[in-house]
Design an enzyme around this catalytic site. Structure first.
Site, PDB file in Angstrom:
ATOM      1  NE  ARG A  52      -3.546  -2.267   2.777  1.00 24.76           N
ATOM      2  CZ  ARG A  52      -3.274  -3.427   3.368  1.00 24.76           C
ATOM      3  NH1 ARG A  52      -2.077  -3.635   3.907  1.00 24.76           N
ATOM      4  NH2 ARG A  52      -4.196  -4.383   3.440  1.00 24.76           N
ATOM      5  CE  LYS A  81      -7.692  -1.298   5.366  1.00 25.75           C
ATOM      6  NZ  LYS A  81      -8.391  -1.451   4.060  1.00 25.75           N
ATOM      7  NE  ARG A 157      -3.523  -4.234  -0.719  1.00 21.03           N
ATOM      8  CZ  ARG A 157      -2.895  -5.079   0.105  1.00 21.03           C
ATOM      9  NH1 ARG A 157      -1.596  -5.216   0.037  1.00 21.03           N
ATOM     10  NH2 ARG A 157      -3.583  -5.790   0.977  1.00 21.03           N
ATOM     11  CG  HIS A 180      -6.167  -9.563   1.458  1.00 24.12           C
ATOM     12  ND1 HIS A 180      -6.159 -10.266   0.266  1.00 24.12           N
ATOM     13  CD2 HIS A 180      -6.073  -8.243   1.111  1.00 24.12           C
ATOM     14  CE1 HIS A 180      -6.079  -9.424  -0.744  1.00 24.12           C
ATOM     15  NE2 HIS A 180      -6.029  -8.198  -0.259  1.00 24.12           N
ATOM     16  CE1 TYR A 189      -7.047  -7.983  -6.372  1.00 18.30           C
ATOM     17  CE2 TYR A 189      -7.894  -8.936  -4.334  1.00 18.30           C
ATOM     18  CZ  TYR A 189      -7.457  -7.843  -5.057  1.00 18.30           C
ATOM     19  OH  TYR A 189      -7.437  -6.601  -4.459  1.00 18.30           O
TER      20      TYR A 189
END
Length: 206
Positions: A52, A81, A157, A180, A189
C-alpha cells in the site's frame, strides 16, 4: 456460514504486457536518471510486492532483507493496515529482488542509515503519499493517457495479488503476503482473466 467472494474489476489489473512495457522503459531510463531509478523501485514495491502507498512511505532500508535465504520485505506493525506486521516474499520474483537489492546497495553507498526511508527525496526525508502516487503514474506514462486517466498506485496492489495467484501461489500464501484480513478478500482475485499463458512467470525465480 457460506463465504461470499467479491470479484475484482479486471481493469484495475496491469496486464503482463503492460508490466513488461513499464519495466522496460524504466530500465532504459534508469542509468542516466535518478528519478527513473526511484520510479522503478516505487513501481516494483506497488506492482510486484503489493505494498500500500502508506507501507511504501514507511518502508526502511533495514526492512529490505535481501541477505537471508528467503529474502523478503518486513512491513512493520505501525505501517501496516490494521496494525498487523507481515513479511512480503522477494524470493517469488528474480527481477524484483535484483532491482530492490541494487537500490538498497546504492542507498547504503550514498551513506544512508539502515533506519532511513527506503524511498526518500534528495534530503533523505521520506516521500509523501501524494508524491508516491504521482511518481507511480509517472512510471506508467508509457501506457498512454487513456490508461493513465484512471490508473492509481493501488492498482499496483491489485496487480500483484492477481498475478501471484495466476502464477500458482496459494490463497494462503497470497493472503499472508498482501496482509488481507481474511481469505475471502484474496479469493476475489481468483477469476481474473489474463491475456497469455505465461503470466505466472512474473513471480518465479529463474
Amino acid at each position: 456460514m457460506m463465504m461470499t467472494y467479491r470479484s475484482v474489476d479486471p481493469t484495475k489489473i496491469l496486464t503482463r504486457h503492460e508490466m513488461a512495457a513499464v519495466l522496460a522503459e524504466l530500465r532504459r531510463k534508469a542509468p542516466r536518471s535518478a528519478g527513473a531509478q526511484q520510479n522503478l523501485v516505487i513501481f516494483r514495491l506497488a506492482s510486484c510486492c503489493g505494498l500500500r502507498v502508506s507501507e511504501i512511505a514507511h518502508l526502511q532500508i533495514a526492512d529490505v532483507r535481501i541477505e537471508l535465504a528467503r529474502p523478503h520485505l518486513r512491513i512493520r506493525r505501525g505501517a501496516a493496515k490494521g496494525g498487523k506486521a507481515r513479511i512480503v516474499p522477494l524470493w517469488w520474483d528474480a527481477g524484483t529482488l535484483a532491482d530492490l537489492a541494487a537500490w538498497k546497495a546504492l542507498k547504503l553507498q550514498e551513506g544512508a542509515e539502515f533506519d532511513d526511508a527506503f524511498v526518500a527525496n534528495h534530503s533523505g526525508t521520506r516521500l509523501s503519499r501524494h508524491t508516491l502516487r504521482k511518481r507511480y503514474r509517472t512510471a506508467c506514462k508509457i501506457l498512454g493517457p487513456e490508461r493513465l486517466a484512471y490508473l492509481t498506485i493501488h492498482h499496483g496492489r491489485h496487480t500483484f495479488i492477481s498475478h501471484a495467484l495466476a502464477g500458482g501461489r496459494t490463497l494462503a500464501e497470497v493472503r499472508e503476503a498482501a496482509g488481507h484480513a481474511n481469505v475471502s478478500i484474496t479469493s476475489g482475485y481468483l477469476h481474473i482473466v489474463v491475456e497469455d499463458t505465461t503470466i505466472g512467470e512474473l513471480f518465479q525465480i529463474e
